[in-house]
Design an enzyme around this catalytic site. Structure first.
Site, PDB file in Angstrom:
ATOM      1  CB  CYS A  66      -0.885  -0.016   1.244  1.00 50.23           C
ATOM      2  SG  CYS A  66      -1.975   1.411   1.365  1.00 50.23           S
TER       3      CYS A  66
ATOM      4  CG  HIS B  48      -5.623  -2.558  -0.922  1.00 46.20           C
ATOM      5  ND1 HIS B  48      -4.574  -3.076  -0.206  1.00 46.20           N
ATOM      6  CD2 HIS B  48      -5.408  -1.210  -0.985  1.00 46.20           C
ATOM      7  CE1 HIS B  48      -3.766  -2.082   0.165  1.00 46.20           C
ATOM      8  NE2 HIS B  48      -4.254  -0.941  -0.302  1.00 46.20           N
ATOM      9  CD  GLU B  49      -6.519   1.022  -3.914  1.00 43.58           C
ATOM     10  OE1 GLU B  49      -6.602   2.012  -3.162  1.00 43.58           O
ATOM     11  OE2 GLU B  49      -5.449   0.424  -4.126  1.00 43.58           O
TER      12      GLU B  49
ATOM     13  CG  HIS C 189      -7.300   2.937   1.330  1.00 39.27           C
ATOM     14  ND1 HIS C 189      -6.380   3.188   2.306  1.00 39.27           N
ATOM     15  CD2 HIS C 189      -6.648   2.213   0.390  1.00 39.27           C
ATOM     16  CE1 HIS C 189      -5.213   2.633   1.970  1.00 39.27           C
ATOM     17  NE2 HIS C 189      -5.355   2.030   0.807  1.00 39.27           N
TER      18      HIS C 189
HETATM   19 NI    NI Z   1      -3.694   1.086  -0.100  1.00 43.57          NI
END
Ligand code: NI
Length: 175
Positions: free
Chosen positions: A101, A143-144, A147
């Site tokens: 990341c 994953h995105e 956030h």
């Molecule tokens: Ni990330």
């Protein structure tokens, strides 16, 4: 429009939930997306989320076309702008793979993710995007989107022996 500074793990903004976009097709949204692309390209990221440049809005971009030096041989992910995303797993199957990341520089960790997901959201003009994804593509989207809920991948690692500096993990990572 320019590459922006990427906030690193520990910064309180990265732990906050982001707000939905309510107005599409605006100069402000276009300029945010341009900054995200400029930042992702400078950093060789597979994706980036708005909170990583300090903007608490539900906007992510991602894409791996050709060889990304950070993710060699991991497969094709279409370049996508995804706003107000919703992810639905297509079944219960999960798999483990290595993630990095831009907010956790130099580190890698083994993270479980759903293998197959459906995702939907909007592009910058407000047009609906709906896709099924699997493997690396599904992983990048999960994953995105994490956030946007203030979650970084280390929080998803089950076995902390599988987390560390990339150079030290190379044998385990098999590259
Ligand atoms: Ni990330």
């Amino acid at each position: 429009m320019a590459a922006r500074k990427v906030l690193r793990m520990g910064h309180p903004i990265l732990q906050e939930p982001s707000a939905e976009i309510t107005k599409f097709n605006t100069a402000g949204l276009d300029s945010l997306i341009q900054d995200l692309f400029d930042t992702m390209r400078v950093e060789d990221g597979a994706g980036i989320a708005a909170p990583q440049i300090g903007v608490l809005k539900r906007v992510v971009i991602f894409g791996v076309e050709g060889d990304n030096p950070r993710y060699p041989g991991r497969g094709y992910v279409p370049t996508t702008i995804l706003i107000n995303p919703v992810i639905t797993p297509l079944d219960r199957e999960m798999d483990d793979n290595w993630e990095g990341c831009l907010s956790v520089p130099g580190m890698r960790g083994l993270v479980p993710r759903y293998t197959r997901v459906h995702y939907r959201g909007y592009d910058q003009k407000g047009r609906l995007i709906e896709r099924d994804a699997e493997g690396f593509h599904a992983r990048v989207v999960q994953h995105e989107c994490d956030h946007l809920d203030g979650v970084l991948y280390p929080q998803r690692i089950r076995d902390m022996t599988q987390f560390g500096f990339k150079e030290e993990l190379q044998t385990k990572m098999g590259c």
